[in-house]
Structure formats: structure tokens, C-alpha cells
Design an enzyme around this catalytic site. Structure first.
Site, PDB file in Angstrom:
ATOM      1  N   LYS A  88     -13.890 -42.949   5.410  1.00  0.00           N
ATOM      2  CA  LYS A  88     -13.328 -43.345   6.704  1.00  0.00           C
ATOM      3  C   LYS A  88     -12.330 -42.292   7.182  1.00  0.00           C
ATOM      4  O   LYS A  88     -11.858 -41.477   6.393  1.00  0.00           O
ATOM      5  CB  LYS A  88     -12.649 -44.707   6.572  1.00  0.00           C
ATOM      6  CG  LYS A  88     -11.548 -44.740   5.519  1.00  0.00           C
ATOM      7  CD  LYS A  88     -11.131 -46.159   5.187  1.00  0.00           C
ATOM      8  CE  LYS A  88      -9.972 -46.120   4.194  1.00  0.00           C
ATOM      9  NZ  LYS A  88      -9.714 -47.392   3.568  1.00  0.00           N
TER      10      LYS A  88
ATOM     11  N   TYR B 221      14.813 -25.002  18.851  1.00  0.00           N
ATOM     12  CA  TYR B 221      15.399 -25.997  19.761  1.00  0.00           C
ATOM     13  C   TYR B 221      16.703 -26.568  19.196  1.00  0.00           C
ATOM     14  O   TYR B 221      16.826 -26.795  17.998  1.00  0.00           O
ATOM     15  CB  TYR B 221      14.430 -27.167  19.948  1.00  0.00           C
ATOM     16  CG  TYR B 221      13.240 -26.827  20.814  1.00  0.00           C
ATOM     17  CD1 TYR B 221      13.403 -26.398  22.132  1.00  0.00           C
ATOM     18  CD2 TYR B 221      11.952 -26.955  20.308  1.00  0.00           C
ATOM     19  CE1 TYR B 221      12.300 -26.099  22.922  1.00  0.00           C
ATOM     20  CE2 TYR B 221      10.848 -26.668  21.092  1.00  0.00           C
ATOM     21  CZ  TYR B 221      11.027 -26.238  22.399  1.00  0.00           C
ATOM     22  OH  TYR B 221       9.956 -25.936  23.168  1.00  0.00           O
TER      23      TYR B 221
ATOM     24  N   MET C 198       6.195 -28.094  18.699  1.00  0.00           N
ATOM     25  CA  MET C 198       4.880 -28.703  18.877  1.00  0.00           C
ATOM     26  C   MET C 198       3.787 -27.855  18.224  1.00  0.00           C
ATOM     27  O   MET C 198       2.933 -28.370  17.518  1.00  0.00           O
ATOM     28  CB  MET C 198       4.576 -28.889  20.368  1.00  0.00           C
ATOM     29  CG  MET C 198       3.284 -29.651  20.614  1.00  0.00           C
ATOM     30  SD  MET C 198       2.852 -29.744  22.358  1.00  0.00           S
ATOM     31  CE  MET C 198       4.065 -30.872  22.992  1.00  0.00           C
TER      32      MET C 198
HETATM   33  C1  LIG Z   1      -9.432 -47.400   2.284  1.00  0.00           C
HETATM   34  C2  LIG Z   1      -9.979 -48.454   1.454  1.00  0.00           C
HETATM   35  C3  LIG Z   1     -10.293 -48.225   0.102  1.00  0.00           C
HETATM   36  C4  LIG Z   1      -9.943 -46.963  -0.617  1.00  0.00           C
HETATM   37  O1  LIG Z   1      -8.571 -46.946  -0.924  1.00  0.00           O
HETATM   38  P1  LIG Z   1      -7.875 -45.741  -1.730  1.00  0.00           P
HETATM   39  O2  LIG Z   1      -6.524 -46.223  -2.036  1.00  0.00           O
HETATM   40  O3  LIG Z   1      -7.896 -44.578  -0.838  1.00  0.00           O
HETATM   41  O4  LIG Z   1      -8.709 -45.534  -2.940  1.00  0.00           O
HETATM   42  C5  LIG Z   1     -10.936 -49.231  -0.578  1.00  0.00           C
HETATM   43  N1  LIG Z   1     -11.229 -50.412   0.024  1.00  0.00           N
HETATM   44  C6  LIG Z   1     -10.906 -50.687   1.297  1.00  0.00           C
HETATM   45  C7  LIG Z   1     -11.233 -52.005   1.870  1.00  0.00           C
HETATM   46  C8  LIG Z   1     -10.251 -49.729   2.050  1.00  0.00           C
HETATM   47  O5  LIG Z   1      -9.908 -49.987   3.303  1.00  0.00           O
END
Ligand SMILES: *Cc1c(COP(=O)(O)O)cnc(C)c1O
Length: 824
Positions: free
Chosen positions: A493, A719, A768
């Protein structure tokens, strides 16, 4: 690795000065500059003709190192640390490595030969990594010191080793054999490289094959020169029925174990293989002879390991150019650069020219070549041969750099020469490079990387480099913690935690993970469109995305009745049968999921719905990384057990159950159920410091110095004038800022970057698109590479100091930063 000094010291015959502490040793170091040296380091003070590490011992003591293997105790240091005095520190290092090697009993592949060792090693690692947790020598660590250091990196998680051994003269291989003790030997080709150290080719072969003294099998190309020398090694036969312990191949000799004929099909080489009375074809994605030979050596190992023809075919087809030597880059004025700035011997020049030919980007070709070493020929003969090669390869222009090649200028047509790299750089602006392929090939000492930097297109000064081999390594590490039957879902993801979605998914598919996990349907759809076939679970599908989820064969996580009913409506309309869904239960995270009181309705609904199938039941832990909250996690696990069992019993189904993320795998391994969901660990980050040591760094964020200036006492930077110099200070400006994902809280001297292996504190506020650092103490110039994070500082360190977590840092790196993937 952790070993106690009590175990180590007897192995190296040392005289002890001081007390042997009970400290566990987890790092053997020979490099006083390494930032990793600490109280758990055992330092071997090596010395050579122009250096002596004994000089750095007092500095190391200041850094906390306590244990030194030395040949003498430097003045005034007696009593300040513990010294183990030996005759020869290099031998002691080798003895220790040989002892350490013997603590492990898994197969080890030992590779030697004149060319191709590193490529065969890297390829075998790639081909076998779906099935093994492999330790291999890094880069081309194959020397008298490199080999012991490589072997000392073995740990209890590994189950296959691949090491290369390189020698330059007689009487060197015996020591390497004792350290590697290969059970499987591979002899790559024997060419003329490094001939100076040997009287003749026979002597060279005899020395090399000493590596194979005790192997269970030796893999080699059957040809007369090599066969002649095989009786020199004592191949003792374990299995009386087996006539020989060799496994050979040939293009010419039909009586070889594997007889191969080859032909070309478009950009591939087709090998027709005759083995054990069967004939089949394997395609190798290369045309040049050297790559094809290297691929065949790998193929022999796969055959020896009894892989199916189909697997061999699929995996060999994915072989990639090993970039350590030959990198292809885009250059200025529509040029293509082949970067081989790390070696120059005659044999590798031939290989590079072959590669240049196979590239075919431009008609015009220029060779930038340094003096050639290790040829074994007289200069006259050597440059005559080089000139013949250049003509044969239709090179349009030669630029020779070095004293010797300059003397042979007349041997080449259209040739310009420069006495040194600096001379060339000075003349650079008066030379033209356009619409051509440039092969840049030089010995290490010529530092041709400077030339490559000049030639490279400068559009992407900031890049996030992703080491795909490190990902493979980390995956194997977590796999080794699982039962062989436990399935693996990897979370990709948020664009693979910021690292690149498709490229990583592609690799994971090659490594045969069971599932990929994404947060939203869009992410899954782009992976499917890009050709990913592995099953993909969508964690948080919106109802509006259900039709495309079905269209792209994604599998939704269903976490509420509303979602379930909406999804059912579509599957029933489309008259689907058994469409896979994943049921999420809320056991305490309170984010998404069915709760206990929802179960009766859920179960009733699922009883009458043939259009879908519950593929898995899952939940997510809120505190898997926090051992103070162990009880809470255990409660969640118990509730998961209870609720999932209820669903399973009432529906009489047999779904996959899963609850563990990365930290869950480490801390609650007994609850791995049928599958786990690996995330951050794959990307090289563990929440546990002990475990962190077993992981390899995946992402390195790099930039360059845009400008350097010196400011005086009282002048300010950036800055709001947040930094005011209290003395003359050298400042470097780096083109990366908070819009790229660098948190402002990392500025104002909280944080630092690394330039030429030294820390440079960030001065003033981060802007930035830019930030400024203090490089007063660093010998650097504009254009130098800068490490924002990677090995040092680590993402973990930045997270700690800026009060966040590594996840946020990785996923915040802006998409305008180019991702570059590599394997080394
Ligand atoms: C992101 C996620 C994981 C993985 O988690 P990590 O701590 O990165 O290993 C597993 N299960 C679900 C439901 C997640 O959202």
C-alpha cells in the site's frame, strides 16, 4: 553473529593483554572509519605496505571499541583496552573465519574463475532466493580479506551460501578454501586476466581449482585445458556408485553431462539442452558470449538442484544485467553512457565492448579508456590488440586517458589522449559528445566516475535508490521465522511504503508471495493493469469501487454489513459464483471490522450467498510492536480465535486466518495462523533493535551539492536567520526540502546529512525545496553526492529525533523524487 570472546580467542593463538570481557562480539571490523564500530566490535588491525591500522586504535578506544587483535600494542595504550597479540593479523582473521564457517552446516556454493564470478553469484542469488535464505559475498568481496569478512556475516537464519574467491598469484587459494569450504564448486571461464601472478595458464588453473578440494560436486565448462588439470585436485568420491563428482557442460563435446547448442532469436539466445536423455530449450535474455556462459553456469546449478524445466525457464528468462560494472545511463545531448568505471583488464574490455554492441542505441560509438592493467602482455602487444578490438567493434572515436595509452596514440584512428583524468576534465568543455553511445571504461585508480558524473544528464539530482536485493533478503529473513506452510501477504500500500508500487510488486511476484495488500482499489487496479497476476487484497474498498474491483479481479476486505450487502448486490446481479472476499473482524484496534455483536447477522447473511466465498478472516493488532502492551495484543488474539472459530464452525468453511503484521511476526509468532501480513520489515525497518541487525537497508535518499559558500562569524543562514555562525563556516546548499518530504523538525541542527562519509549538520530552517548544511570539516565540492537517509542517518534515527515513525518518513517522500531501482 554473536560470539563470546572466550570462544573466539583460542582459535587465533593470541597472547592476551588485559582481561577477556564477557561481552558478546557482534561485529568484526577492519575499517577504523566505519561508523558502526562500538563496544561489541572485535577489531583486527591489519597492516600493509602503505597503511597500518594500529595507528587508529586510540581513536577507536575513544569510540568505545574494547577488543583489538594486533601484532603489537601501540605506545601508551597498554591497559586501556584488551589486546590479543598475534603474529599476523590477516592470518588470524582468516583462522577465525574458518572456525566460524565450521559452525554452519548448510550447502555453500564456491565460485572462482577469471571472469563472471560476481555475475554468477548475483544471478544465482536472484534465481535461488525464492526458495532459500541466502548469504553471499557483498559486491566482489573475493580477496584474502574480503572472503573472511563475507563468511563472518553468516548467521543462523541462512540456509545457503554463495561466495566468490579471487586470487592473483600462487599459494592463495588454500586459505580461501578453508574459509569458504564450498560443498558445490563452480569454475567460471579461465581467461587471461590477472596473468602476471602466474607462470602460465596451467599454473593458474591448478591454483584456482584448489578451492574445490572437498566439494561434493564441481560444475565447469568441459574443455581440454581445464580437464587436463582436474586430476590435480583430490576429488574424493562419497558415493561409490558415482563415477565422478563433476557436473560439466559443453558446446562441443557430446559426452558432457549437459550438451548445449545455441541459436539466436531476436534479442535472446536459445539454448538447446540435452540432459539425461531429454532435450529442451531455455531462452537466455542476452546475446553476448560472456553473459550466455554465465547464465549456463547458473542453469547447471538449477539442474543439479533438480528444479523443473518450467521453473528454470521462467527464472532464467528474468536474468538482468548485473549493474555493478556495466550501468547504462542517460547522458547529456542525447548520449547513452555505459558506465564501466571500475575495472580495466583486457578480458573485461572485451566483455564491455560486447555489451556496447548489444545495446545498439546509437550508431556512433566512442570509447573512453584508461591505461590497462593486469594484461600479462607487453604494452606494445597489448595496445596492438586493443586497437584490433576497437576496429573489430567499429568504434568511431577513442579517448585514451593515462600515461601509457597516450604513448600508443598512433595505434588508433581518430584518437585523442590525455595524460590524466584531471587533464581530460579540464578539456571537457572543448569536446563534443552528442547522439552517440559512450563506453566509459577505466581502472579504479583513474576515478572515471568523475567523468560519468560530467556526462550524466542532470535532470534528477535527487533520487530515492531502492535496493531490490535488500528487499529479497528481508523477505527471506521474515520467511525464515514462519512455518513452511504459512502463507505470506506483503503490504504494498501507499506506493510500496513510498518505494515504488509496480517494481516491488513485480519482484514479490517473482519471489512467489501468496498475496499483495493495498489500501484502495485504485492502487490494486494500477498493479493489475501493469501486469501483476498475484492475488491482491484491498483493505479499504469504497462501495463505489466494487464494480472495478470485480472487473480487475481484486479481492475486497469486507468490514461492515453495509459493504457486504452492497457487494452482494453486484455479485448476484453479475451471477458470479464464489467471488473471494476477506472478512475483517475488529478485535480492539477499533478502526475497521465486524464486532462481536455483528456476528449473528453476518453469519446468517453469509449462509445464503453462493455468489461470494469467504477466502480469509483477518484482524489487526494495535500493539504488536509494544511489549509493554503484550496483554492487550494477547486479548486481541484470543478474541480473534474465538470469533473466527465461531464463523468457521457455523458456516462450515475453511478460510485462511491472519492477524500478524511485521512486529506481530517478530513478537507473536505462535499466532501466525495460516498467513501473515508483512509490511515495514520488507522495506528494511524493524521496530526491534536486535532484529534490525538482520535486515538490509532498502531505500537511500540521495541528492547533490548545488553550491558551496563560506560565511563569516555573525552571518546567518536561511529564513528568519535561525542559524548565526560563531566562526567562519563552509555551507553547502542541497536541492531537497520539505516539499520533498523532509520534515522541518529535522532542521536547525537536529538533523544531518552524510557527505563523503562525514556528517554535515543541517543549518537553519529547511526550505520548501532546499536545505543548507555545515561542511566546514568536509573536503567536498559542488556536485558531490549527499545522502539524506539510508545507512546513515537511518530512517529510524530521523523518526526518533523528529518525533514520528519510520512509516511516515518513507511514505512522505514526494512523487517528484525519482525512484531508481538497482540490484547489487
Ligand atoms: C499496513 C498493514 C499491515 C502491515 O503493517 P506493518 O507494521 O507495516 O508490517 C498489516 N495489516 C494491515 C491491516 C495493515 O493495514
Amino acid at each position: 553473529m554473536t560470539l563470546s570472546l572466550q570462544n573466539i580467542i583460542p582459535q587465533i593463538n593470541a597472547k592476551i593483554h588485559g582481561t577477556i570481557s564477557t561481552a558478546e562480539i557482534d561485529l568484526v571490523s577492519i575499517d577504523s572509519r566505519s561508523m558502526q564500530n562500538n563496544e561489541n566490535t572485535l577489531f583486527f588491525a591489519l597492516s600493509g605496505s602503505n597503511y597500518d591500522a594500529h595507528h587508529y586504535i586510540s581513536e577507536l578506544i575513544d569510540k568505545g571499541v574494547q577488543n583489538f587483535v594486533v601484532t603489537y600494542i601501540p605506545e601508551n595504550l597498554e591497559g586501556k583496552a584488551t589486546f590479543y597479540v598475534v603474529q599476523n593479523t590477516k592470518n588470524a582473521l582468516q583462522q577465525f573465519a574458518a572456525y566460524y564457517r565450521n559452525l554452519f552446516h548448510f550447502p555453500i556454493i564456491g565460485i572462482t574463475g577469471s571472469n563472471g564470478k560476481t555475475i554468477v553469484k548475483e544471478w544465482l542469488n536472484f534465481l535461488l532466493s525464492p526458495d532459500y535464505n541466502i548469504i553471499r559475498s557483498p559486491k566482489s568481496y573475493n580477496s584474502q580479506v574480503g572472503v573472511p569478512l563475507s563468511v563472518l556475516a553468516i548467521n543462523e537464519k541462512h540456509n545457503l551460501g554463495i561466495f566468490e574467491a579471487g586470487i592473483s598469484t600462487v599459494n592463495e587459494m588454500e586459505a580461501l578454501q578453508k574459509i569458504i569450504k564450498p560443498s558445490i564448486g563452480i569454475l567460471t571461464n579461465i581467461g587471461s586476466a590477472h596473468d602476471e601472478g602466474f607462470a602460465n595458464i596451467g599454473e593458474k588453473i591448478k591454483e584456482k581449482i584448489k578451492l574445490f578440494k572437498d566439494v561434493e560436486v564441481l560444475i565447469y565448462n568441459k574443455n581440454k585445458t581445464i580437464e587436463q588439470f582436474l586430476p590435480c585436485i583430490d576429488i574424493h568420491v562419497n558415493d561409490k556408485n558415482q563415477a565422478s563428482k563433476t557436473f560439466n557442460w559443453s558446446f562441443k563435446e557430446k559426452d558432457a553431462d549437459v550438451f548445449i547448442s545455441k541459436s539466436t532469436l531476436l534479442d535472446k539466445t536459445v539454448l538447446n539442452i540435452i540432459y539425461k536423455n531429454a532435450a529442451f530449450d531455455i531462452k537466455v535474455p542476452f546475446l553476448d558470449d560472456a553473459s550466455v556462459e554465465n547464465a549456463i553456469h547458473c542453469l547447471m546449478v538449477l539442474l543439479y538442484f533438480n528444479y523443473s524445466i518450467e521453473t528454470i525457464e521462467n527464472r532464467i528468462d528474468l536474468l538482468y544485467p548485473v549493474e555493478m560494472r556495466l550501468k547504462v545511463k542517460n547522458g547529456i545531448n542525447n548520449t547513452t553512457i555505459i558506465d564501466d568505471s571500475y575495472s580495466s583488464d583486457f578480458q573485461s574490455l572485451k566483455i564491455a565492448l560486447d555489451f556496447l554492441e548489444s545495446q545498439k542505441q546509437h550508431k556512433k560509438k566512442t570509447l573512453i579508456l584508461s591505461d590497462i592493467f593486469q594484461s600479462g602482455l607487453s604494452n606494445d602487444e597489448l595496445y596492438t590488440r586493443v586497437s584490433q578490438l576497437v576496429i573489430a567493434n567499429k568504434i568511431h572515436r577513442v579517448i585514451g586517458i593515462g600515461e601509457t595509452i597516450s604513448n600508443y596514440k598512433t595505434k588508433f584512428i581518430n584518437c585523442g589522449t590525455f595524460k590524466s583524468t584531471d587533464d581530460f576534465m579540464e578539456a571537457f568543455d572543448s569536446l563534443t559528445f552528442e547522439n552517440e553511445t559512450l563506453l566509459v571504461k577505466g581502472a579504479r585508480s583513474f576515478e572515471f566516475e568523475k567523468i560519468v558524473t560530467l556526462l550524466e544528464q542532470k535532470t534528477h539530482e535527487t533520487v530515492l535508490e531502492i535496493n531490490l536485493n535488500a528487499i529479497t533478503h528481508n523477505l527471506s529473513y521474515y520467511k525464515s521465522k514462519l512455518k513452511p506452510t504459512t502463507k505470506l501477504m506483503v503490504m504494498v500500500k501507499a506506493f510500496g511504503y513510498g518505494n515504488g508500487g509496480f517494481e516491488i510488486a513485480k519482484l514479490l511476484e517473482h519471489l512467489k508471495v501468496d498475496y499483495l495488500g493495498v489500501a484502495f482499489a485504485d492502487e490494486g487496479i494500477s498493479l493489475k493493469i501493469a501486469g501483476i497476476k498475484t492475488k491482491i487484497m484491498v483493505l479499504n474498498p469504497e462501495n463505489t469501487s466494487f464494480p472495478s474491483i470485480i472487473q480487475y479481479e481484486l479481492e475486497p476486505e469486507i468490514y461492515c454489513m453495509k459493504g457486504l450487502n452492497a457487494f452482494l448486490k453486484i455479485t448476484e446481479q453479475k451471477k458470479l459464483v464464489g467471488y473471494p472476499i476477506h472478512i475483517k473482524i475488529d478485535t480492539g484496534m477499533h478502526r475497521l471490522g465486524f464486532q462481536e455483536q455483528d456476528l449473528p447477522v453476518l453469519i446468517e447473511t453469509l449462509k445464503n450467498t453462493p455468489s461470494i466465498k469467504v477466502k480469509s478472516i483477518l484482524s489487526h493488532l494495535a500493539t504488536s510492536d509494544d511489549l509493554e502492551n503484550r496483554n492487550f495484543a494477547n486479548q486481541q488474539i484470543n478474541l480473534f480465535e474465538h470469533l473466527s472459530t465461531k464463523i468457521i464452525q457455523e458456516l462450515e468453511i475453511n478460510p485462511i486466518r491472519h492477524i500478524l503484521n511485521t512486529s506481530g511476526i517478530s513478537n507473536f509468532g505462535e499466532s501466525q495462523y495460516d498467513m501473515v501480513r508483512l509490511g515495514i520489515g520488507l522495506y528494511g525497518i524493524s521496530n526491534d533493535d536486535k532484529e534490525q541487525k538482520y535486515l538490509e537497508n532498502v531505500s537511500t535518499l540521495k541528492s547533490v551539492i548545488s553550491q558551496i559558500r563560506v560565511i563569516q562569524k555573525g552571518e546567518s543562514v536561511g529564513y528568519s536567520r535561525r542559524f548565526v555562525a560563531d566562526s567562519t563556516t563552509k555551507i553547502a546548499t542541497i536541492p531537497i526540502g520539505y516539499a520533498d518530504g523532509i520534515a522541518r523538525s529535522w532542521g536547525n541542527q537536529v538533523g544531518y546529512v552524510t557527505i563523503r562519509n562525514k556528517k554535515a549538520a543541517i543549518l537553519g530552517s529547511i526550505c520548501m525545496d532546499m536545505l543548507m548544511v555545515d561542511c566546514t570539516e568536509i573536503d567536498c565540492t559542488e556536485g558531490d553526492s549527499v545522502i539524506i537517509f539510508g545507512e546513515n542517518p537511518t530512517v529510524k534515527l530521523i523518526a526518533e529525533k523528529t518525533n514520528t515513525i519510520p512509516y511516515e518518513i518513507l511514505t512522505s517522500i514526494s512523487q517528484r523524487v525519482k525512484r531508481v531501482f538497482y540490484r547489487v
